[in-house]
Design a protein around this motif. Structure first.
Motif, PDB file in Angstrom:
ATOM      1  N   ARG A 123       1.013  -1.112  -0.015  1.00  0.00           N
ATOM      2  CA  ARG A 123       0.021   0.043  -0.082  1.00  0.00           C
ATOM      3  C   ARG A 123       0.824   1.242   0.102  1.00  0.00           C
ATOM      4  N   PHE A 124       1.677   1.342   1.022  1.00  0.00           N
ATOM      5  CA  PHE A 124       2.755   2.490   0.937  1.00  0.00           C
ATOM      6  C   PHE A 124       3.686   2.188   2.357  1.00  0.00           C
ATOM      7  N   GLN A 138       1.627  -0.293  -6.195  1.00  0.00           N
ATOM      8  CA  GLN A 138       0.837   0.112  -4.891  1.00  0.00           C
ATOM      9  C   GLN A 138      -0.681  -0.495  -5.208  1.00  0.00           C
ATOM     10  N   CYS A 139      -1.055  -1.355  -4.080  1.00  0.00           N
ATOM     11  CA  CYS A 139      -2.325  -1.994  -3.823  1.00  0.00           C
ATOM     12  C   CYS A 139      -2.943  -1.453  -2.534  1.00  0.00           C
ATOM     13  N   ALA A 140      -4.054  -1.050  -2.267  1.00  0.00           N
ATOM     14  CA  ALA A 140      -4.561  -0.789  -1.225  1.00  0.00           C
ATOM     15  C   ALA A 140      -5.705  -1.644  -0.925  1.00  0.00           C
ATOM     16  N   ASN A 141      -5.671  -2.900  -1.504  1.00  0.00           N
ATOM     17  CA  ASN A 141      -6.717  -4.025  -1.387  1.00  0.00           C
ATOM     18  C   ASN A 141      -5.968  -5.503  -1.378  1.00  0.00           C
ATOM     19  N   ASP A 142      -6.262  -6.005  -0.373  1.00  0.00           N
ATOM     20  CA  ASP A 142      -5.644  -7.374  -0.275  1.00  0.00           C
ATOM     21  C   ASP A 142      -5.903  -8.220  -1.572  1.00  0.00           C
ATOM     22  N   ASP A 143      -7.045  -8.307  -2.015  1.00  0.00           N
ATOM     23  CA  ASP A 143      -7.373  -9.140  -2.895  1.00  0.00           C
ATOM     24  C   ASP A 143      -6.638  -8.849  -4.093  1.00  0.00           C
ATOM     25  N   LEU A 144      -6.549  -7.507  -4.614  1.00  0.00           N
ATOM     26  CA  LEU A 144      -5.822  -7.069  -5.770  1.00  0.00           C
ATOM     27  C   LEU A 144      -4.244  -7.225  -5.559  1.00  0.00           C
ATOM     28  N   TYR A 162       7.377  -9.728  -3.319  1.00  0.00           N
ATOM     29  CA  TYR A 162       7.102  -9.306  -1.949  1.00  0.00           C
ATOM     30  C   TYR A 162       5.752  -8.790  -2.059  1.00  0.00           C
ATOM     31  N   ASN A 163       4.803  -9.342  -1.263  1.00  0.00           N
ATOM     32  CA  ASN A 163       3.753  -8.690  -0.904  1.00  0.00           C
ATOM     33  C   ASN A 163       3.136  -8.456   0.448  1.00  0.00           C
ATOM     34  N   GLN A 164       3.024  -7.125   0.641  1.00  0.00           N
ATOM     35  CA  GLN A 164       2.611  -6.770   2.130  1.00  0.00           C
ATOM     36  C   GLN A 164       1.175  -6.437   1.953  1.00  0.00           C
ATOM     37  N   VAL A 165       0.111  -7.476   2.634  1.00  0.00           N
ATOM     38  CA  VAL A 165      -1.238  -7.137   2.341  1.00  0.00           C
ATOM     39  C   VAL A 165      -1.583  -5.920   3.250  1.00  0.00           C
ATOM     40  N   PRO A 166      -2.496  -5.264   2.899  1.00  0.00           N
ATOM     41  CA  PRO A 166      -2.487  -3.814   3.570  1.00  0.00           C
ATOM     42  C   PRO A 166      -3.780  -3.659   4.493  1.00  0.00           C
TER      43      PRO A 166
END
Length: 276
Positions: A123-124, A138-144, A162-166
């Motif tokens: 997300r950020f 940048q993704c503000a949504n877990d699914d995306l 690397y994916n940090q779920v937001p």
């Protein structure tokens, strides 16, 4: 045992119970997963994490909703942050910084110099956003964010995704416990889809770069953090024990993608556990 790609799922905010120095960070009694387990014992179901050995991490304080399994698919353990700060950015740096002979650098810089890809989906995150050696999504949504992981599995030949779920951290900071539990169950399903999509040459690392108990007011809580490794090459894993620094993540990644001058530099690499 080396892998062409390492996929890191950072379930940021998911803690495993108060760390040994919790008193220094106003975190006595903090237990993110434990409090969810108590509050939502009839609702919370995490079959994917359960199969990987997530419940086995809590062998001394077992969870009702995520019980121990006899034959875990993953290698499981917990990590204690070493940094004398509990900010999310501080523990993230500890997880991904690596000491070179003359300086401390991000592993992303090192891998980029060697020609490996770095894809960061978040997300950020200030620390990660400063890395001009990475492709940033940048993704503000877990699914995306999981859709982006699957998309990049088709594009990245060698390197890190690397994916940090937001959304979990957002729910925790808003003290929305039920939403947190619901999001965690969705993430569990997405991890299973990712496992089904992975290749034999991939390594999955599931962790959390910081903890945030929904019941506490401060931005983060000082807790043990989970670490799980999974590869299709090995049918059954075992305990990784307690890791004394989040830096074991960086050490493992560097061990996988570089040839050390001195193998002792990587003695704390989690890859060593996969061959036992």
């Amino acid at each position: 045992m080396n892998f062409r790609r390492i996929i890191i799922i950072d379930i940021a905010s998911l803690g495993m119970g108060e760390a040994g120095d919790a008193n220094r960070y106003h975190s006595i009694g903090a237990d993110t997963i434990g409090h969810l387990d108590e509050q939502f014992s009839e609702m919370l179901k995490l079959p994917t994490l359960e199969s990987l050995g997530f419940g086995n991490i809590r062998w001394d304080h077992q969870l009702q909703t995520v019980p121990m399994v006899e034959h875990p698919k993953g290698f499981y353990g917990k990590m204690h942050a070493r940094v004398n700060a509990s900010h999310a950015s501080s523990t993230l740096r500890e997880m991904f910084d690596y000491s070179e002979p003359l300086r401390v650098v991000s592993i992303f810089n090192n891998l980029a110099r060697q020609g490996f890809s770095n894809v960061l989906i978040s997300r950020f995150v200030n620390y990660l956003e400063t890395q001009d050696v990475c492709k940033q999504v940048q993704c503000a949504n877990d699914d995306l964010s999981f859709i982006e992981v699957l998309n990049h599995l088709k594009k990245v030949g060698e390197g890190i995704i690397y994916n940090q779920v937001p959304e979990l951290a957002i729910a925790a900071r808003k003290h929305h416990a039920k939403e947190y539990a619901s999001r965690l169950m969705i993430i569990d399903k997405q991890i299973q889809l990712l496992m089904d999509t992975m290749l034999d040459t991939d390594l999955l690392m599931i962790t959390s770069s910081f903890a945030k108990d929904v019941d506490f007011d401060q931005p983060t809580t000082r807790e043990y953090l989970p670490i799980i490794l999974y590869t299709k090459q090995i049918e059954q894993g075992h305990s990784l024990g307690i890791r004394r620094t989040l830096g074991d993540v960086a050490t493992t990644i560097m061990d996988n993608f570089t040839n050390p001058i001195n193998k002792n530099d990587f003695k704390h690499s989690l890859l060593n556990e996969l061959t036992k």
